[in-house]
Design a protein around this motif. Structure first.
Motif, mmCIF file in Angstrom:
data_model
loop_
_atom_site.group_PDB
_atom_site.id
_atom_site.type_symbol
_atom_site.label_atom_id
_atom_site.label_comp_id
_atom_site.label_asym_id
_atom_site.label_seq_id
_atom_site.Cartn_x
_atom_site.Cartn_y
_atom_site.Cartn_z
ATOM 1 N N PHE A 39 0.998 -6.451 -4.403
ATOM 2 C CA PHE A 39 0.510 -4.654 -5.195
ATOM 3 C C PHE A 39 -1.487 -4.928 -6.156
ATOM 4 N N LEU A 97 1.276 1.067 -15.971
ATOM 5 C CA LEU A 97 0.468 0.017 -14.793
ATOM 6 C C LEU A 97 0.092 -1.124 -15.247
ATOM 7 N N LEU A 127 7.540 0.536 -6.647
ATOM 8 C CA LEU A 127 7.525 -0.671 -8.074
ATOM 9 C C LEU A 127 7.962 -1.077 -8.522
ATOM 10 N N TRP A 184 -6.254 1.434 -4.074
ATOM 11 C CA TRP A 184 -5.550 3.214 -3.595
ATOM 12 C C TRP A 184 -5.938 3.481 -5.637
ATOM 13 N N TRP A 185 -6.347 2.966 -6.424
ATOM 14 C CA TRP A 185 -6.178 3.740 -7.463
ATOM 15 C C TRP A 185 -7.348 4.646 -7.494
ATOM 16 N N ALA A 199 2.161 1.371 -3.629
ATOM 17 C CA ALA A 199 1.197 2.039 -4.229
ATOM 18 C C ALA A 199 0.537 3.641 -3.861
ATOM 19 N N LEU A 258 -2.954 -2.015 -5.372
ATOM 20 C CA LEU A 258 -3.538 -0.892 -6.318
ATOM 21 C C LEU A 258 -5.429 -1.048 -6.267
ATOM 22 N N LEU A 303 1.297 5.634 -7.010
ATOM 23 C CA LEU A 303 0.284 6.523 -7.714
ATOM 24 C C LEU A 303 -0.087 7.908 -7.089
ATOM 25 N N ASP A 326 0.718 -1.691 0.291
ATOM 26 C CA ASP A 326 -0.176 0.251 -0.107
ATOM 27 C C ASP A 326 0.612 1.222 -0.088
#
Lengths: 155, 302
Positions: free
Chosen positions: B185, B235, B171, B192-193, B124, B189, B128, B121
């Motif tokens: 991951f 991604l 990443l 968190w996206w 991410a 993702l 991101l 996390d």
């Protein structure tokens, strides 16, 4: 190992390093910041000694990587990067261009023999130290009572 | 000190590229909007810094611990500078801003209302969320008509740009790691996206004063769209799946089109009732109490 460095001179290496930029402030080179302390060119290796603004500088690894890749792409055959961690970096190592740019572009002032300098934004002698560190441990934070701006101070 | 006869006069000044300084007699509407914006930014840096700090002991290896230490220093330091400029605008004192934040009366970025469950996390977030925050800050810096804020942003943008390099590097390590790492991951993702995409906010209203006064230089939806165009292919390139069933590429323009965004989660975070808001705020309150001795020792209040 080929003797590829035969056509390299110390000035050439410095020329390449003048294109290696600070990872945070991309308009200032490591030469201008006075981080490069020594360059040695031998037949089989190019040696660079770097002087961090403080030993625990978190950007060391990235700077080293950038130095290495810049020299390798310029044709050096074997690059060795060393860090000198004796804490001998001093603000006077900054070039005049770096001092000017740090002040005008980044509102960062350089301490004058231990005394607070004038404000890089309004030139008044009205800086007041607020805290010994801010976003980075190599700069203190000051406030200008004249133009009411936050200034960070090196040294 | 400069004065303006009315809001139109002030607008002409801004339209001509004028920059407002601290001692100018700026219209109250401008002062209060800019203040709110900087306070929100400062709160977000502080809450973000506290998150980074929580992960220092969990970061795998000395090198990553050093990176997280430095990031924590950066974020808390940014909050410090921003609170100084905000307090100078004389809408609230620094103590009042901190008190309001800790009492749950203020806002901070949506992404700090979610729990970071695993180390993935944090990656991410670095890859991101930091990138989304960077894009949005860079767009503020681009024009920003309030001088004291713009000058701090010049440094903040440079420093956040450096954080992104770490995000990309971490990443890459996960993406080229074992299946366990890749699965970790992918799971992160999925958490968190959407918060990252929502960080840009809903579409800007047509008469957004922040755009009119050039505090922001770009509409929220434009920044969000550009972000999606960049991060979806990245991604995919690493072999991860973006958690959006409706995501598709427009046949003609080649642009990535997302499903309709559900804004309810963002609204919840803005009223401090996101999934992790309560724990985060309680953490911040505890941290503030535990560090009181230090503030006293250096003679400051907040």
């Amino acid at each position: 190992m080929t003797a590829a460095n035969i056509h390299f001179r110390v000035t050439d290496v410095r020329e390449v390093l003048s294109e290696v930029m600070d990872p945070e402030y991309g308009t200032l080179s490591i030469i201008d910041l006075g981080i490069v302390s020594d360059v040695v060119v031998e037949v089989d290796a190019v040696g660079v000694t770097l002087l961090p603004t403080m030993a625990g500088c978190p950007a060391r690894e990235v700077i080293e990587l950038d130095v290495r890749s810049a020299l390798l792409s310029a044709g050096a055959s074997n690059v060795s990067v060393k860090w000198c961690l004796d804490g001998s970096w001093e603000p006077h190592r900054l070039s005049a261009k770096a001092v000017e740019q740090l002040g005008k572009e980044f509102s960062i002032a350089i301490r004058n023999n231990g005394a607070l300098p004038s404000c890089p934004i309004c030139d008044a002698t009205s800086l007041r130290e607020v805290s010994p560190v801010g976003p980075t441990r190599c700069r203190s934070v000051a406030w200008c009572d004249e133009c009411r701006n936050v200034v960070e101070v090196v040294g | 000190m400069r004065t303006w006869t009315d809001l139109d006069d002030f607008q002409d000044f801004l339209d001509a590229g004028g920059m407002v300084e601290a001692d100018d007699d700026m219209p109250e509407e401008y002062r209060s909007e800019v203040f709110r914006f900087i306070e929100f930014h400062a709160n977000s840096e502080l809450m973000g810094g506290l998150t980074e700090r929580d992960w220092i002991p969990h970061a795998p290896g000395l090198r990553l611990k050093q990176i997280f230490l430095a990031k924590t220093q950066d974020e808390i330091g940014h909050a410090h500078l921003l609170y100084m400029v905000a307090a100078d605008m004389a809408v609230k004192t620094r103590d009042e801003m901190i008190d309001d934040l800790l009492a749950g009366k203020s806002r901070f970025h949506n992404v700090f209302h979610y729990r970071a469950e695993t180390w993935a996390d944090q990656i991410a977030i670095a890859f991101l969320v930091d990138a989304a925050a960077f894009a949005s800050q860079r767009a503020v810096f681009a024009k920003c008509t309030y001088g004291p804020y713009k000058r701090i942003l010049r440094r903040i943008v440079g420093e956040e740009g450096f954080h992104m390099r770490h995000g990309e590097e971490m990443l890459l390590k996960m993406a080229s790691g074992s299946q366990v790492q890749r699965d970790l991951f992918q799971a992160a993702l999925e958490r968190w996206w959407w918060p990252a995409v929502q960080l840009f906010g809903p579409d800007s209203p047509p008469d957004d004063p922040l755009l009119k006064w050039y505090v922001k230089s770009e509409r929220n939806e434009v920044l969000r769209h550009a972000y999606v165009q960049k991060y979806v292919p990245l991604l995919h390139g690493y072999g991860f799946t973006v958690p959006d069933d409706g995501l598709h590429q427009d046949a003609e323009s080649g642009e990535w089109i997302m499903s309709k965004i559900d804004w309810a989660p963002l609204k919840a975070t803005l009223s401090n009732s996101g999934p992790d808001s309560e724990r985060r705020l309680a953490n911040a309150v505890r941290n503030h109490a535990e560090s009181a001795w230090f503030r006293e020792s250096i003679g400051v209040s907040a």
